[in-house]
Design an enzyme around this catalytic site. Structure first.
Site: not given
Length: 348
Positions: A112, A189, A82
């Site tokens: 992911d 992230s 992402h």
């Protein structure tokens, strides 16, 4: 006769016992700090800032800003899919501020994860992937990343739980996820979750909005599998039958009549024309309760069973149709890599 010693006399100052306890506490704090410092010094230089930019200025999915971890001296970098988005223009910035371009080797929205490679990079600081199966609840972990653009930020915590499941942006369930209370913020992230042995045991991936300090990381063993699949095939191979559906209860009267114990199953909502499910004779409204001998108690179970080992094999699928149990032979094919947007419904 009472024996008044130095430990029991209250002269207004700390007793020997109090001083000893304080010294022990200080030693424990020093050990904790030294563990975090050691991990940071060893792994921190391998953490990079990842900036994804889209060629099209009005593109619907532009990628974003996050973190990544260099896992080989020749420039392989793991981050979140992402973070990369649909972008193929990637820039990396290391702890010394050096910026280099990178290319996308492959992405796997289902976990992911994304694999990048820095252009022309050699002998980079890198970290090794550890064995996430060896983790224990309560174990010290350190998260390193670039939250809100602040490079090389470190937070520490413990493994709160193991074997969690969360939903990926593609709609598929990510299994064997690590839950930790190490504080994460936007920009973390794709950064590493590191053990006290300075091994990467997870890739930080998500925060539950509104929760207090509940953070998640994709286990390193999952990352190792995705990494090997992308290097070998360019994507992660999974089986595909061409359906979309939802988890639904199995009426008790139907379960009793069919002689099954399932309380839940995978209700098929749509069947792709000319796909494996359509060719096998599956219909909307069928409820899958077993595939290849594995009980299916919902869509997540159906997704889990459709792994690479079941590609191009004839499998037996048990379904409830109008309350009656039917055995159907189905031949899953390999699912093609998709450039599907996040808003598009997932298919299996």
């Amino acid at each position: 006769m009472l024996d008044f010693t130095q430990d029991t006399i209250d002269d207004g100052g700390p007793s020997r016992t109090t001083k000893q306890a304080a010294a022990i506490d200080q030693a424990l704090l020093d050990a904790y700090s030294n563990a975090v410092i050691g991990v940071t010094e060893r792994v921190g230089p391998a953490v990079v800032r990842v900036e994804a930019r889209s060629k099209a200025p009005n593109a619907r999915q532009r990628g974003g800003l996050g973190s990544g971890i260099v896992i080989s001296p020749d420039g392989f970098v793991l981050t979140n899919s992402h973070v990369v988005g649909s972008s193929r223009q990637i820039r990396l910035q290391d702890h010394e501020g050096i910026i280099t371009d990178a290319r996308v080797i492959g992405v796997d929205p289902d976990t992911d994860l994304a694999l990048l490679r820095a252009d022309g990079a050699r002998n980079l600081h890198h970290a090794s992937l550890g064995n996430s199966k060896s983790l224990r609840r309560g174990q010290l972990v350190v998260a390193i990343g670039n939250p809100l653009g602040f490079e090389s930020t470190v937070t520490a915590g413990v493994v709160s739980a193991l074997g969690r499941s969360i939903r990926s942006v593609s709609g598929r369930t990510i299994e064997d996820v690590i839950q930790t209370d190490a504080a994460l913020n936007p920009g973390n992230s794709g950064g590493p979750l590191v053990s006290s042995a300075a091994e990467v045991i997870g890739i930080n991936t998500a925060i539950i909005s509104g929760a207090q300090g509940i953070c998640f990381a994709v286990a390193s063993n999952t990352a190792q599998f995705v990494l090997s699949e992308i290097i070998r095939h360019g994507h992660v191979r999974r089986a595909y039958i061409g359906v979309s559906g939802q988890t639904a209860p199995v009426p008790r009267v139907h379960a009793v009549a069919a002689g099954v114990e399932n309380r839940m199953g995978a209700l098929l909502a749509q069947i792709e024309p000319n796909g494996p499910a359509a060719l096998a004779g599956l219909l909307p409204g069928d409820v899958v309760i077993r595939l290849d001998g594995v009980d299916v108690n919902g869509v997540d179970d159906l997704i889990r069973v459709l792994d690479r080992d079941r590609i191009n094999r004839k499998l037996e699928m048990d379904v409830l149709r109008m309350g009656r149990l039917r055995a159907i032979d189905i031949h899953p094919i390999e699912r093609k890599p998709s450039a599907r947007r996040e808003s598009d419904p997932p298919s299996r």
